[in-house]
Design an enzyme around this catalytic site. Sequence first.
Site, PDB file in Angstrom:
ATOM      1  N   LYS A   1      24.612  24.013  46.313  1.00 16.34           N
ATOM      2  CA  LYS A   1      23.835  23.019  47.070  1.00 16.34           C
ATOM      3  C   LYS A   1      24.803  22.174  47.890  1.00 16.34           C
ATOM      4  O   LYS A   1      25.782  21.634  47.347  1.00 16.34           O
ATOM      5  CB  LYS A   1      23.070  22.152  46.078  1.00 16.34           C
ATOM      6  CG  LYS A   1      21.822  21.487  46.607  1.00 16.34           C
ATOM      7  CD  LYS A   1      21.096  20.829  45.427  1.00 16.34           C
ATOM      8  CE  LYS A   1      19.836  20.157  45.833  1.00 16.34           C
ATOM      9  NZ  LYS A   1      19.291  19.342  44.728  1.00 16.34           N
TER      10      LYS A   1
HETATM   11  O1  G3P Z   1      15.057  17.524  44.706  1.00 15.35           O
HETATM   12  C1  G3P Z   1      15.503  16.300  45.196  1.00 15.35           C
HETATM   13  C2  G3P Z   1      15.130  15.216  44.272  1.00 15.35           C
HETATM   14  O2  G3P Z   1      15.924  15.246  43.121  1.00 15.35           O
HETATM   15  C3  G3P Z   1      15.106  13.884  44.872  1.00 15.35           C
HETATM   16  O3  G3P Z   1      13.986  13.283  44.371  1.00 15.35           O
HETATM   17  O4  G3P Z   1      12.531  11.441  43.751  1.00 15.35           O
HETATM   18  O5  G3P Z   1      15.025  11.096  43.904  1.00 15.35           O
HETATM   19  O6  G3P Z   1      13.669  11.389  45.955  1.00 15.35           O
HETATM   20  P1  G3P Z   1      13.803  11.715  44.506  1.00 15.35           P
END
Ligand code: G3P
Length: 217
Positions: free
Chosen positions: A83
């Site tokens: 990634k």
């Molecule tokens: O897959 C990306 C994720 O981990 C981010 O999620 O909720 O931190 O924006 P969030």
Amino acid sequence: MKFFVDTADVDAIRELNDLGMVDGVTTNPSLILKSGRDILEVTKEICGIVDGPVSAEVVALDADAMIAEGRKLAEIADNIAVKVPLTWAGLKTCKVLSDEGRMVNVTLCFSANQALLAAKAGATFISPFIGRLDDINLDGMDLIQDIRTIYDNFGFETQILAASIRTVNHVTQSALIGADVITAPPSVIKSLASHPLTDKGLDAFMKDWAKTGQSIL
Ligand code: G3P
């Protein structure tokens, strides 16, 4: 549509994997921190549980170091997807690692143009962050739709991995638009099974069943 689980919590991954709900896993530095585990050790354990792609994120900011980190992460197991962030260095890393035959997930995508660049650099997955766009009063689903249209217009094979999913509606909308994959926390995946009318209907059935005085076993 494939389901990836967005966590480095091995117990949660195992539980969902046993139900056939896990086609892959995504992690990031914040999720590694939350797990309290060593990145190499926990990623290896996850790769042993899940057959599909397991995203492990580089943390260097320049391309040479990113490429070195990506190669090291890719050595963990055959199902690692490296990634990389959607920066110019990340795109360069994507191109080099893709040309080596490795899976690459380009993350932190917030625009259709960024997604176009990732596809041209050979990304296996592009990760547009829906929830974080919603957080700033934009509509994350518009981005998923735009990327779907652009990729279909030109036949790009990069898979749209809808990320930063916070709600069950994000999952439904991603499926309707035709995102190839969603990645969501275990709590969101589990809540897909919930509906108040299911609970209400089951309650009524249980009350009537009790009145019959019967048992099946
Ligand atoms: O897959 C990306 C994720 O981990 C981010 O999620 O909720 O931190 O924006 P969030």
